[in-house]
Design a protein around this motif. Structure first.
Motif, PDB file in Angstrom:
ATOM      1  N   ARG A  47       0.818  -1.223   0.000  1.00 48.13           N
ATOM      2  CA  ARG A  47       0.000   0.000   0.000  1.00 48.13           C
ATOM      3  C   ARG A  47       0.849   1.270   0.000  1.00 48.13           C
ATOM      4  NH1 ARG A  47      -1.473   0.786   6.232  1.00 48.13           N
ATOM      5  NH2 ARG A  47       0.234  -0.418   7.110  1.00 48.13           N
ATOM      6  N   ALA A  75      -2.931 -10.449  14.110  1.00 53.02           N
ATOM      7  CA  ALA A  75      -3.149 -10.356  12.655  1.00 53.02           C
ATOM      8  C   ALA A  75      -3.739 -11.651  12.108  1.00 53.02           C
ATOM      9  CB  ALA A  75      -1.859  -9.988  11.925  1.00 53.02           C
ATOM     10  N   GLN A  89      13.746  -7.621  17.766  1.00 52.05           N
ATOM     11  CA  GLN A  89      12.973  -6.591  17.077  1.00 52.05           C
ATOM     12  C   GLN A  89      13.524  -5.175  17.316  1.00 52.05           C
ATOM     13  OE1 GLN A  89       8.746  -6.889  17.740  1.00 52.05           O
ATOM     14  NE2 GLN A  89       8.696  -9.079  17.264  1.00 52.05           N
ATOM     15  N   GLU A  93      13.301  -5.164  13.539  1.00 63.75           N
ATOM     16  CA  GLU A  93      12.183  -4.196  13.446  1.00 63.75           C
ATOM     17  C   GLU A  93      12.526  -2.872  14.139  1.00 63.75           C
ATOM     18  OE1 GLU A  93       8.489  -5.827  14.801  1.00 63.75           O
ATOM     19  OE2 GLU A  93       8.826  -7.774  13.889  1.00 63.75           O
TER      20      GLU A  93
HETATM   21  O1  G3I Z   1      -5.546  -2.874   5.941  1.00 67.56           O
HETATM   22  C1  G3I Z   1      -6.624  -2.655   6.871  1.00 67.56           C
HETATM   23  C2  G3I Z   1      -7.583  -1.610   6.312  1.00 67.56           C
HETATM   24  O2  G3I Z   1      -8.205  -2.140   5.132  1.00 67.56           O
HETATM   25  C3  G3I Z   1      -8.639  -1.291   7.370  1.00 67.56           C
HETATM   26  O3  G3I Z   1      -9.455  -0.234   6.893  1.00 67.56           O
HETATM   27  C4  G3I Z   1      -7.959  -0.859   8.655  1.00 67.56           C
HETATM   28  C5  G3I Z   1      -9.003  -0.629   9.729  1.00 67.56           C
HETATM   29  O4  G3I Z   1      -8.311  -0.325  10.910  1.00 67.56           O
HETATM   30  O5  G3I Z   1      -7.063  -1.901   9.133  1.00 67.56           O
HETATM   31  C6  G3I Z   1      -6.038  -2.152   8.188  1.00 67.56           C
HETATM   32  O6  G3I Z   1      -5.214  -3.177   8.693  1.00 67.56           O
HETATM   33  C7  G3I Z   1      -4.301  -2.722   9.703  1.00 67.56           C
HETATM   34  C8  G3I Z   1      -2.887  -3.098   9.244  1.00 67.56           C
HETATM   35  O7  G3I Z   1      -1.924  -2.771  10.267  1.00 67.56           O
HETATM   36  C9  G3I Z   1      -2.505  -2.360   7.979  1.00 67.56           C
HETATM   37  O8  G3I Z   1      -2.574  -0.987   8.269  1.00 67.56           O
HETATM   38  C10 G3I Z   1      -4.626  -3.447  11.002  1.00 67.56           C
HETATM   39  O9  G3I Z   1      -5.879  -2.963  11.476  1.00 67.56           O
HETATM   40  C11 G3I Z   1      -3.549  -3.137  12.038  1.00 67.56           C
HETATM   41  O10 G3I Z   1      -3.755  -3.921  13.199  1.00 67.56           O
HETATM   42  C12 G3I Z   1      -2.178  -3.522  11.457  1.00 67.56           C
HETATM   43  O11 G3I Z   1      -1.209  -3.139  12.431  1.00 67.56           O
HETATM   44  C13 G3I Z   1       0.082  -3.750  12.228  1.00 67.56           C
HETATM   45  C14 G3I Z   1       0.397  -4.581  13.491  1.00 67.56           C
HETATM   46  O12 G3I Z   1       1.718  -5.138  13.389  1.00 67.56           O
HETATM   47  C15 G3I Z   1      -0.580  -5.739  13.667  1.00 67.56           C
HETATM   48  O13 G3I Z   1      -0.457  -6.636  12.582  1.00 67.56           O
HETATM   49  C16 G3I Z   1       1.130  -2.648  12.061  1.00 67.56           C
HETATM   50  O14 G3I Z   1       0.913  -1.966  10.819  1.00 67.56           O
HETATM   51  C17 G3I Z   1       2.514  -3.266  12.061  1.00 67.56           C
HETATM   52  O15 G3I Z   1       3.518  -2.246  12.030  1.00 67.56           O
HETATM   53  C18 G3I Z   1       2.716  -4.096  13.327  1.00 67.56           C
HETATM   54  O16 G3I Z   1       3.982  -4.702  13.233  1.00 67.56           O
HETATM   55  C19 G3I Z   1       4.327  -5.555  14.350  1.00 67.56           C
HETATM   56  C20 G3I Z   1       5.070  -6.756  13.792  1.00 67.56           C
HETATM   57  O17 G3I Z   1       4.275  -7.417  12.843  1.00 67.56           O
HETATM   58  C21 G3I Z   1       5.512  -7.676  14.926  1.00 67.56           C
HETATM   59  N1  G3I Z   1       6.321  -6.937  15.911  1.00 67.56           N
HETATM   60  C22 G3I Z   1       5.638  -5.744  16.462  1.00 67.56           C
HETATM   61  C23 G3I Z   1       5.247  -4.802  15.329  1.00 67.56           C
HETATM   62  C24 G3I Z   1       4.615  -3.537  15.873  1.00 67.56           C
HETATM   63  O18 G3I Z   1       3.414  -3.856  16.537  1.00 67.56           O
END
Ligand code: G3I
Length: 391
Positions: free
Chosen positions: A75, A141, A265, A298
């Motif tokens: 994205r 996730a 990380q 990370e």
């Molecule tokens: O893509 C959807 C979008 O379509 C929707 O409208 C929106 C609604 O809130 O959500 C979007 O998805 C989000 C995604 O990031 C992409 O932006 C999820 O809600 C959100 O939970 C997700 O957060 C990610 C998080 O991990 C959980 O997976 C962060 O971007 C990402 O930086 C973070 O990374 C993690 C590593 O994987 C593991 N280590 C920790 C690190 C930081 O938490």
């Protein structure tokens, strides 16, 4: 009489409320003073962040047989050509921030969506970058269908199908996989320090070994990694987690699990003063003594509790990057450093650890306009000072 008693009672209540409020104000004041004192200790206006030459982080790392990379997603890279160009210039490795997680890959229990992952794999290939996978087994996730579909009868089959399909799909194109992510949480109270995740509940502790063996079978070339956070500082919580992570790694090695590296990380806190390089290096040496390589997977530095002044924030954050990397790169087993994003324009911290004053976050090597910041200098200096790796 009763009225008088009520009046007295009210007065006592108000007096104690007032006392509590003033105690709270004193406590807050002390906390702020403590924070301000420690921030003054962290901010050295004289600190030198000079860098020789214009070489990119990718090239400075490669000169020492190290890898520098960053996380990003379809994205971002697909809509911002200038950002994509900066990314390809500065990074020798790409790790999808979200596009290889279950929530993206698995729209339904029966299907896989590799569209974003394939676009990113091609971006990495086209720009001669390494590509790493994040993450095959995590408690976050997970797709909406997971909790109502997966049970103790079908969990093993669903996990194996996921790993075999996803790792098989990218076999030969992936430098390394975060096979298992963040399964240690000592405060969950288990003697083995494991976090009480859905996977643990469904499959028991062996799910970790099972996941690594399935990944090794699906792509024998990939470096297989256990990845975790909260291990960086000289605090009781981080120390307890370092001990538990080390015990997990020792258990896996003793079982013959095909684990090749540990992912640290390094989500750092700009305001944190309890950084102890000696303790950190001792932990990394114990990991390396298990025959494991180490990747900083990370890295970023939150400025959430730092002053508004961008010059002060940039200095403190750059100092945190250089101090941490100078310590970890002393460990020869450390082979790669990845930041969790390349530009402040796209950082998870804007959503998850935003500042009270709503000022834009200044956590990554490039600012929102893709200009190099002191954080970039700090990382460049750490690579320039690092010893060359034995390949
Ligand atoms: O893509 C959807 C979008 O379509 C929707 O409208 C929106 C609604 O809130 O959500 C979007 O998805 C989000 C995604 O990031 C992409 O932006 C999820 O809600 C959100 O939970 C997700 O957060 C990610 C998080 O991990 C959980 O997976 C962060 O971007 C990402 O930086 C973070 O990374 C993690 C590593 O994987 C593991 N280590 C920790 C690190 C930081 O938490």
């Amino acid at each position: 009489m009763i009225k008088k008693q009520r009046l007295m009672g009210r007065r006592v209540f108000l007096f104690s409320l007032g006392t509590l409020a003033s105690l709270a104000a004193v406590a807050t004041g002390n906390k702020l003073r403590h924070l301000n004192n420690s921030l003054q200790a962290l901010d050295n206006e004289e600190r030198d962040f000079t860098v020789i030459g214009e070489a990119t982080l990718r090239d400075r790392a490669a000169a020492k047989k190290l890898i520098y990379g960053a996380a990003s997603d379809y994205r971002y890279l697909s809509i911002a050509p200038q950002f994509a160009a900066s990314f390809a210039q500065e990074c020798g490795m790409l790790v999808p921030e979200n596009d290889l997680k279950w929530k993206t890959l698995r729209p339904t229990p029966e299907s896989f969506n590799f569209t974003q992952g394939d676009w990113l794999a091609k971006f990495a290939f086209d720009h001669n970058m390494l590509f790493r996978g994040h993450t095959l087994v995590w408690h976050e996730a997970l797709p909406p269908w997971f909790k109502d579909t997966v049970n103790s009868q079908n969990a093993l089959g669903i996990l194996l199908k996921h790993i075999e399909t996803v790792v098989g799909h990218y076999a030969g194109k992936i430098h390394s996989w975060d096979v298992v992510n963040e399964v240690i949480l000592p405060k969950d109270g288990r003697s083995d320090g494991l976090r009480n995740t859905p996977w643990l509940q469904l499959l028991g502790p062996d799910y970790i070994d099972i996941a690594f063996r399935a990944a090794a079978k699906a792509d024998p070339q990939a470096l297989l990694i256990y990845n975790d956070y909260g291990l960086d500082y000289d605090t009781p919580e981080h120390e307890a987690k370092r001990v538990a992570v080390l015990n997990l790694l020792k258990r896996l090695k003793s079982m013959g699990t095909p684990i090749h590296a540990f992912g640290m990380q390094a989500h750092l806190q700009g305001h944190e003063t309890r950084f102890n390089p000696k303790k950190l290096k001792a932990f990394l040496q114990e990991v390396a003594n298990l025959g494991l390589k180490i990747l900083i997977t990370e890295m970023d530095v939150t400025d959430q509790k730092l002053p508004l002044d961008a010059k002060v924030r940039d200095r403190i954050i750059a100092g945190a990057y250089e101090d941490y990397l100078s310590a970890v790169l002393d460990e020869p087993a450390v082979i790669a450093v990845l930041t969790w994003g390349l530009s402040d324009r796209y950082t998870w911290l804007s959503e998850f650890k935003s500042r009270g004053d709503k000022a834009p976050i200044r956590t990554l090597p490039l600012d929102e306009q893709l200009k190099r910041k002191l954080a970039w200098n700090a990382i460049a200096r750490a690579f320039d000072k690092a010893s060359e790796r034995e390949v």
